[in-house]
Design an enzyme around this catalytic site. Structure first.
Site, PDB file in Angstrom:
ATOM      1  NE  ARG A 112       0.706  -3.019   9.918  1.00 50.46           N
ATOM      2  CZ  ARG A 112       1.655  -2.533  10.695  1.00 50.46           C
ATOM      3  NH1 ARG A 112       1.932  -3.105  11.831  1.00 50.46           N
ATOM      4  NH2 ARG A 112       2.369  -1.497  10.326  1.00 50.46           N
ATOM      5  CB  ILE A 163      15.089   2.893  -0.420  1.00 49.67           C
ATOM      6  CG1 ILE A 163      16.088   1.776  -0.812  1.00 49.67           C
ATOM      7  CG2 ILE A 163      14.084   3.160  -1.545  1.00 49.67           C
ATOM      8  CD1 ILE A 163      16.970   2.051  -2.006  1.00 49.67           C
ATOM      9  CG  ASN A 176      -0.254  -0.166   2.516  1.00 45.94           C
ATOM     10  OD1 ASN A 176       0.779  -0.819   2.585  1.00 45.94           O
ATOM     11  ND2 ASN A 176      -0.792   0.426   3.563  1.00 45.94           N
ATOM     12  NE  ARG A 177       2.720   2.487   5.233  1.00 38.54           N
ATOM     13  CZ  ARG A 177       3.702   2.653   6.117  1.00 38.54           C
ATOM     14  NH1 ARG A 177       4.656   3.533   5.882  1.00 38.54           N
ATOM     15  NH2 ARG A 177       3.740   1.940   7.219  1.00 38.54           N
ATOM     16  CE1 TYR A 235      14.325  -3.518   8.580  1.00 40.04           C
ATOM     17  CE2 TYR A 235      16.639  -3.061   8.121  1.00 40.04           C
ATOM     18  CZ  TYR A 235      15.320  -3.117   7.703  1.00 40.04           C
ATOM     19  OH  TYR A 235      15.001  -2.795   6.410  1.00 40.04           O
ATOM     20  CE  LYS A 244      14.058  -6.220   6.283  1.00 36.74           C
ATOM     21  NZ  LYS A 244      12.898  -6.522   5.433  1.00 36.74           N
TER      22      LYS A 244
END
Ligand code: NDP
Length: 233
Positions: free
Chosen positions: A34, A172, A11-12, A139, A143
């Site tokens: 979500r 990013i 969604n984004r 994180y 990953k």
């Protein structure tokens, strides 16, 4: 008939850019969300931390569009903090979303792919999972785990015509990085050999390549999309 793609967290940010690129390439695209529904695309509500929610979401996609040919496991979060002040909940929540969430969605779609003897899975990892990242032990662990998951599945599923690959984005421009404190981002561009922040669209192009016909002989690959950040100069 068009191939069907499912993008988690579409969604984004990077997920939305991937959904747009795959649609441009002619795939039928469904995305999970979500919080806010996606501005375009068929969207299904899904929390990747919840197996039942994942089951329901994938079932809805299969009912509306048919079996999933391409899965992009993209949904992810950060909860950055120095290791000793990071609570166990902050650690497990990130692992539960980023690693376990990708596991849950993959597990739900892979049986169908195996039966059909074809499929493309792309997991969105991070440069942090390859080189580590101070303040991101949770994180980076999640990953790095994705790399192990993807490469193991690449081996296990190779006889079934399914490829499993990883993209590892660097710095990013999305909501995730806009939340970073100024003192962290101020010097970031000096650490990136290409000297600038990447765009979600640049990551999407690489994901779409791995999902496309041209990448039929690529499996178990880990592709940094990071302007050279992981070169560690
Ligand atoms: P955003 O914060 O912009 O988007 C995160 C997406 O993940 C949202 O769609 C969000 O949904 C979804 N999501 C988060 N938690 C859950 C959950 N429990 N269940 C379902 N969906 C969830 O991040 P980015 O677009 O920047 O990141 C996308 C992926 O790329 C992530 O895996 C991230 O780790 C990775 N990445 C990003 C980098 C960057 O610099 N931006 C660098 C390296 C990797 P909702 O909107 O509903 O909350």
């Amino acid at each position: 008939m068009s191939r069907v793609a499912l993008v988690t967290g579409g969604n984004r940010g990077i997920g939305l850019a991937v959904a747009r690129q795959l649609a441009k390439d002619g795939l039928e695209v469904a995305v999970t969300y979500r919080s806010d529904p996606p501005p375009e695309f068929f969207g299904v509500r899904c929390d990747v931390r919840d197996t039942e929610s994942v089951d329901r979401a994938v079932a809805e996609v299969q009912e509306r569009l048919g079996p999933v040919d391409v899965l992009v496991a993209n949904a992810g979060i950060t909860r950055d903090r120095p290791f000793l002040t990071m609570s166990e909940e902050e650690f497990t929540d990130v692992v539960d979303t980023n690693l376990m969430g990708s596991y849950r969605v993959t597990r739900r779609v892979v049986r169908d792919m195996m039966r059909r003897r074809s499929g493309r899975i792309v997991m969105v990892s991070s440069v942090a999972g390859l080189v580590g990242s101070a303040g991101q032990a949770n994180y980076a662990s999640s990953k790095a785990g994705l790399v192990g998951l993807a490469r193991s599945l690449a081996l296990e599923l190779s006889g079934r015509g399914i490829t499993v690959n990883v993209v590892a984005p660097g710095w990013i421009a999305t909501d995730m990085t806009s939340a970073l404190p100024e003192k962290v981002t101020a010097t970031m561009h000096t650490q990136v050999p290409l000297g600038r922040q990447g765009t979600a669209e640049e990551v999407a192009e690489v994901v779409a390549f791995l999902a496309g016909e041209g990448a039929g002989y690529v499996t178990g690959a880990v592709l940094p999309v990071d302007g050279g950040l992981s070169l560690g100069r």
